[in-house]
Design a protein around this motif. Structure first.
Motif, PDB file in Angstrom:
ATOM      1  N   UNK A  25      -3.294  -5.028  25.271  1.00 25.58           N
ATOM      2  CA  UNK A  25      -2.822  -5.730  24.331  1.00 25.58           C
ATOM      3  C   UNK A  25      -2.151  -4.844  22.992  1.00 25.58           C
ATOM      4  N   UNK A  26      -3.490  -4.514  22.574  1.00 25.78           N
ATOM      5  CA  UNK A  26      -3.564  -3.370  21.413  1.00 25.78           C
ATOM      6  C   UNK A  26      -2.517  -2.366  21.459  1.00 25.78           C
ATOM      7  N   UNK A  27      -3.150  -1.643  21.941  1.00 21.53           N
ATOM      8  CA  UNK A  27      -2.170  -0.316  22.389  1.00 21.53           C
ATOM      9  C   UNK A  27      -0.866  -0.498  22.534  1.00 21.53           C
ATOM     10  N   UNK A  28       0.008  -2.135  23.401  1.00 24.17           N
ATOM     11  CA  UNK A  28       0.692  -2.239  23.896  1.00 24.17           C
ATOM     12  C   UNK A  28       1.989  -2.217  22.439  1.00 24.17           C
ATOM     13  N   UNK A  29       1.053  -3.330  21.988  1.00 23.63           N
ATOM     14  CA  UNK A  29       1.726  -4.123  20.720  1.00 23.63           C
ATOM     15  C   UNK A  29       1.927  -2.587  20.008  1.00 23.63           C
ATOM     16  N   UNK A  30       1.006  -1.661  19.478  1.00 19.37           N
ATOM     17  CA  UNK A  30       1.773  -0.945  18.349  1.00 19.37           C
ATOM     18  C   UNK A  30       2.716   0.415  18.878  1.00 19.37           C
ATOM     19  N   UNK A  31       3.192   0.515  19.866  1.00 26.27           N
ATOM     20  CA  UNK A  31       3.331   0.933  20.957  1.00 26.27           C
ATOM     21  C   UNK A  31       4.875   0.765  20.852  1.00 26.27           C
ATOM     22  N   UNK A  32       4.579  -1.447  20.666  1.00 31.56           N
ATOM     23  CA  UNK A  32       5.994  -1.838  21.389  1.00 31.56           C
ATOM     24  C   UNK A  32       6.801  -2.214  19.140  1.00 31.56           C
ATOM     25  N   UNK A  97       1.210 -11.251  17.623  1.00 32.53           N
ATOM     26  CA  UNK A  97       1.852 -12.133  18.177  1.00 32.53           C
ATOM     27  C   UNK A  97       1.939 -11.904  19.761  1.00 32.53           C
ATOM     28  N   UNK A  98       2.439 -10.427  20.032  1.00 32.60           N
ATOM     29  CA  UNK A  98       2.206  -9.555  21.339  1.00 32.60           C
ATOM     30  C   UNK A  98       0.191  -9.936  22.453  1.00 32.60           C
ATOM     31  N   UNK A  99      -0.702 -10.871  21.666  1.00 31.27           N
ATOM     32  CA  UNK A  99      -1.685 -10.907  22.618  1.00 31.27           C
ATOM     33  C   UNK A  99      -2.019 -12.452  22.827  1.00 31.27           C
ATOM     34  N   UNK A 100      -1.453 -13.540  21.336  1.00 25.01           N
ATOM     35  CA  UNK A 100      -1.857 -14.580  21.232  1.00 25.01           C
ATOM     36  C   UNK A 100      -0.741 -15.655  22.078  1.00 25.01           C
ATOM     37  N   UNK A 101      -0.919 -17.430  22.086  1.00 25.05           N
ATOM     38  CA  UNK A 101       0.364 -17.450  22.490  1.00 25.05           C
ATOM     39  C   UNK A 101       0.713 -18.355  21.506  1.00 25.05           C
ATOM     40  N   UNK A 102       0.174 -17.958  19.868  1.00 29.04           N
ATOM     41  CA  UNK A 102       0.988 -18.679  18.722  1.00 29.04           C
ATOM     42  C   UNK A 102       0.072 -17.844  17.570  1.00 29.04           C
ATOM     43  N   UNK A 103       1.091 -17.472  16.241  1.00 32.76           N
ATOM     44  CA  UNK A 103       0.653 -16.961  15.271  1.00 32.76           C
ATOM     45  C   UNK A 103       0.949 -18.299  13.898  1.00 32.76           C
ATOM     46  N   UNK A 104       0.356 -18.189  13.244  1.00 39.29           N
ATOM     47  CA  UNK A 104       0.716 -18.320  11.847  1.00 39.29           C
ATOM     48  C   UNK A 104       0.697 -17.774  11.000  1.00 39.29           C
ATOM     49  N   UNK A 105       1.382 -17.121  10.347  1.00 36.15           N
ATOM     50  CA  UNK A 105       2.028 -16.343   9.184  1.00 36.15           C
ATOM     51  C   UNK A 105       1.072 -16.483   7.724  1.00 36.15           C
ATOM     52  N   UNK A 106       0.293 -16.555   7.259  1.00 30.95           N
ATOM     53  CA  UNK A 106       0.266 -17.601   6.045  1.00 30.95           C
ATOM     54  C   UNK A 106       0.091 -15.988   5.114  1.00 30.95           C
ATOM     55  N   UNK A 107       0.672 -16.349   3.646  1.00 29.14           N
ATOM     56  CA  UNK A 107       1.130 -15.611   2.574  1.00 29.14           C
ATOM     57  C   UNK A 107       1.920 -16.193   1.172  1.00 29.14           C
TER      58      UNK A 107
END
Length: 217
Positions: A25-32, A97-107
């Motif tokens: 999932x990490x490799x795929x996300x970083x390629x995508x 987000x490519x590997x989790x169900x949902x992400x909260x992006x805090x900024x």
């Protein structure tokens, strides 16, 4: 026009895979994920360099190797909710987000958060919530979280963040000591976190994560 797909593949082949990151999932996300779409416009040509990328106000996008190894150590599952602290322009949240169900992006920088939301929407990523609040305060209203990733250096991790981590959850933080740093993974059990060293890395310390004044006797 720059050949970003080739650069993306080179990033994975020369920076990520050689660092013992093997989870698909990490490799795929970083390629995508198109990293060039999540950096300041003037930085697009340097989007795939193997170093931290400055985005202003002393903040950086972590180098691909550091982010990949953090996520590898956290071992995020497809049914998990992740808090991405210091999400910047949204690249790390897009990858997670490519590997989790949902992400909260805090900024805490509203302009950055708005840019992140635009980039995530343009990329068709719909399982990320952008949240504006002081980084050290977390995003309690969306938690608790299965995993927390801190996208920058720390000298301590505030109790407010630890409180938002589920029991049994994991947190990745880059502890800085001067110019040197190491990523540690914290495991929460019975309300307390035990830290284990993962690998060496470096990044500027995030606002609110600086050393607390030591009291003197």
């Amino acid at each position: 026009m720059s050949d970003f797909p080739t650069r993306r593949t080179m990033m994975v082949d020369t920076q990520v895979r050689p660092s013992d990151v093997t989870k698909f999932p990490i490799i795929d996300a970083m390629l995508t994920i198109k990293r060039e779409d999540f950096v300041p416009t003037v930085q697009r040509e340097t989007a795939y360099m193997g170093e931290n990328l400055e985005i202003g106000a002393g903040r950086v996008i972590l180098e691909p190797r550091t982010l990949a190894k953090m996520l590898d150590a956290l071992d995020i599952a497809p049914d998990e909710l992740v808090l991405d602290v210091g999400a910047g322009l949204g690249y790390s949240a897009a990858v997670i987000a490519h590997m989790a169900q949902a992400v909260v992006a805090l900024e805490e920088d509203e302009a950055m958060s708005n840019e992140a939301q635009d980039a995530l929407s343009a990329a068709g990523i719909d399982n990320v919530i952008t949240h504006v609040e002081a980084l050290k305060d977390g995003a309690a209203e969306h938690g608790p979280y299965d995993a927390i990733v801190i996208e920058g250096g720390v000298t301590h991790v505030p109790d407010t963040l630890i409180a938002q981590l589920k029991d049994g959850g994991r947190i990745a933080a880059l502890f800085m000591d001067g110019a040197l740093g190491e990523v540690r993974i914290g495991y929460k059990r019975d309300g307390a976190v035990s830290w284990r060293r993962a690998f060496n890395a470096g990044a500027p310390v995030l606002p609110g994560f600086e050393k607390q004044d030591a009291f003197t006797l």
